[in-house]
Write a protein that holds these residues in place. Structure first.
Motif, PDB file in Angstrom:
ATOM      1  N   VAL A  22       0.959  -1.095  -0.264  1.00 24.81           N
ATOM      2  CA  VAL A  22       0.220  -0.078  -0.039  1.00 24.81           C
ATOM      3  C   VAL A  22       1.024   1.282  -0.005  1.00 24.81           C
ATOM      4  O   VAL A  22       1.536   1.506   0.984  1.00 24.81           O
ATOM      5  N   GLU A  23       0.952   1.939  -1.076  1.00 26.84           N
ATOM      6  CA  GLU A  23       1.537   3.265  -1.283  1.00 26.84           C
ATOM      7  C   GLU A  23       1.017   4.322  -0.457  1.00 26.84           C
ATOM      8  O   GLU A  23      -0.145   4.579  -0.687  1.00 26.84           O
ATOM      9  N   ARG A  25       1.222   7.442  -1.332  1.00 26.41           N
ATOM     10  CA  ARG A  25       0.582   8.381  -2.318  1.00 26.41           C
ATOM     11  C   ARG A  25      -0.858   7.914  -2.736  1.00 26.41           C
ATOM     12  O   ARG A  25      -1.339   8.780  -3.124  1.00 26.41           O
ATOM     13  N   SER A  26      -1.178   6.958  -2.320  1.00 24.56           N
ATOM     14  CA  SER A  26      -2.673   6.232  -2.579  1.00 24.56           C
ATOM     15  C   SER A  26      -3.665   6.878  -1.526  1.00 24.56           C
ATOM     16  O   SER A  26      -4.740   6.785  -1.768  1.00 24.56           O
ATOM     17  N   LEU A  27      -3.060   7.521  -0.463  1.00 24.91           N
ATOM     18  CA  LEU A  27      -3.867   8.026   0.596  1.00 24.91           C
ATOM     19  C   LEU A  27      -4.160   9.459   0.617  1.00 24.91           C
ATOM     20  O   LEU A  27      -3.262  10.041   0.106  1.00 24.91           O
ATOM     21  N   ARG A  31       0.895  16.650  -0.504  1.00 25.03           N
ATOM     22  CA  ARG A  31       2.039  16.399  -1.398  1.00 25.03           C
ATOM     23  C   ARG A  31       3.383  16.833  -0.507  1.00 25.03           C
ATOM     24  O   ARG A  31       4.361  16.123  -0.796  1.00 25.03           O
ATOM     25  N   THR A  43       7.897   5.355   1.598  1.00 26.99           N
ATOM     26  CA  THR A  43       6.906   5.380   0.664  1.00 26.99           C
ATOM     27  C   THR A  43       5.930   4.513   0.648  1.00 26.99           C
ATOM     28  O   THR A  43       4.610   4.795   0.011  1.00 26.99           O
ATOM     29  N   MET A  44       5.862   3.521   1.719  1.00 28.19           N
ATOM     30  CA  MET A  44       4.885   2.604   1.817  1.00 28.19           C
ATOM     31  C   MET A  44       4.244   2.560   3.247  1.00 28.19           C
ATOM     32  O   MET A  44       4.941   3.258   4.062  1.00 28.19           O
ATOM     33  N   GLN A  77      -7.123   4.916   7.868  1.00 28.63           N
ATOM     34  CA  GLN A  77      -7.074   4.519   6.353  1.00 28.63           C
ATOM     35  C   GLN A  77      -6.735   2.901   6.650  1.00 28.63           C
ATOM     36  O   GLN A  77      -7.277   2.336   5.676  1.00 28.63           O
ATOM     37  N   SER A  81      -9.137  -0.252   5.493  1.00 27.89           N
ATOM     38  CA  SER A  81      -8.944  -1.097   4.570  1.00 27.89           C
ATOM     39  C   SER A  81      -8.754  -2.640   4.881  1.00 27.89           C
ATOM     40  O   SER A  81      -9.052  -3.681   4.295  1.00 27.89           O
TER      41      SER A  81
END
Length: 208
Positions: A22-23, A25-27, A31, A43-44, A77, A81
Motif C-alpha cells: 500500500v503506497e 501516495r494512494s492515501l 504532497r 513510501t509505503m 485508512q 482497508s
C-alpha cells in the motif's frame, strides 16, 4: 500554563499491513508531506512500522504536530482497508488494530496539563466519558471547555472537530463559553508563534 501541543502516543499502527503493498501516495495526504517522507525512503504504509510521533518527525524533518496528524490519518485508512472482507463485506478488526488506532487518534485537551497527562493527552473522541463529582467541583466548566477544545485544528494538535452541548439542567452559560473560546484563541496564537519562532531559529542554524 505551559504551552504544549498534545500529540498522543502512537507506537506503530501499521503491523497489520505487513505483506501488503500500500503506497502512501494512494492515501489523501499532503504532497509536501509525501515528498518529505519519500526523501528519507518512506513510501509505503509498512515503512511507518516502528515509528512514534517524535521519531517520525525527526526522521522526516516535519513538525511533530504534522507527524501526529499523518499517523492518525494513515491509521484510520489502515483500519478501513483491513476491516473489509472479500467482496466488500465487513470483517472483524483485530484488537491490536483497534488499540493502535486508539493510540494514534487525536485527543481533546482539557487545558489542564496534569489532567491531560492522566488521560494520555486528553479526552478520546468516539467513546463515552463520564465525569462525576460533588456540586461545584467544576464538571460543567470542564464540559464547556471540552466543547470549545474540540474545535482546535489538527495543525495545532487538535481533533479539528465540533461539539453538540446538551444541557438538561440549565447550567450552560454562553458568556462563559465565549470567555473560554477567547482564552483558547489567545493560547493557540501563542503556541503558533512559538512554533514559528522555533522554525525560524532552525532555519537560521541550518543556513549557517
Amino acid at each position: 500554563r505551559k504551552c504544549t501541543i498534545h500529540t498522543g502516543p502512537s507506537r506503530s499502527a501499521f503491523r497489520a499491513m505487513r505483506g501488503r503493498v500500500v503506497e502512501l501516495r494512494s492515501l489523501p495526504l499532503p504532497r509536501t508531506v509525501l515528498n518529505s517522507l519519500a526523501a528519507v525512503g518512506i513510501t509505503m504504509v509498512a515503512d511507518l512500522d516502528g515509528f512514534d510521533v517524535h521519531e517520525l518527525a525527526g526522521e522526516a524533518d516535519i513538525p511533530p504536530m504534522q507527524a501526529a496528524k499523518l499517523l492518525a490519518e494513515v491509521a484510520s485508512q489502515v483500519r478501513g482497508s483491513t476491516s473489509r472482507g472479500v467482496g466488500g463485506s465487513d470483517a472483524c478488526c483485530s484488537a491490536l488494530c483497534l488499540l493502535n488506532e486508539e493510540q494514534a487518534a487525536p485527543r481533546i485537551s482539557t487545558m489542564v496539563p496534569a489532567l491531560d497527562t492522566l488521560l494520555s493527552g486528553g479526552v478520546q473522541p468516539g467513546v463515552l466519558t463520564e465525569v462525576s463529582g460533588v456540586p461545584g467541583v467544576g464538571k460543567t466548566q470542564l464540559a464547556i471547555q471540552l466543547a470549545v477544545s474540540a474545535h482546535i485544528p489538527s495543525a495545532l494538535g487538535g481533533a479539528d472537530g465540533g461539539a453538540v452541548y446538551i444541557d438538561t439542567e440549565g447550567s450552560f452559560f454562553a458568556e462563559r463559553a465565549l470567555q473560554m473560546a477567547e482564552g483558547l484563541l489567545r493560547e493557540l496564537a501563542q503556541c503558533a508563534e512559538a512554533e514559528r519562532s522555533q522554525s525560524r531559529r532552525g532555519g537560521v542554524v541550518g543556513a549557517r
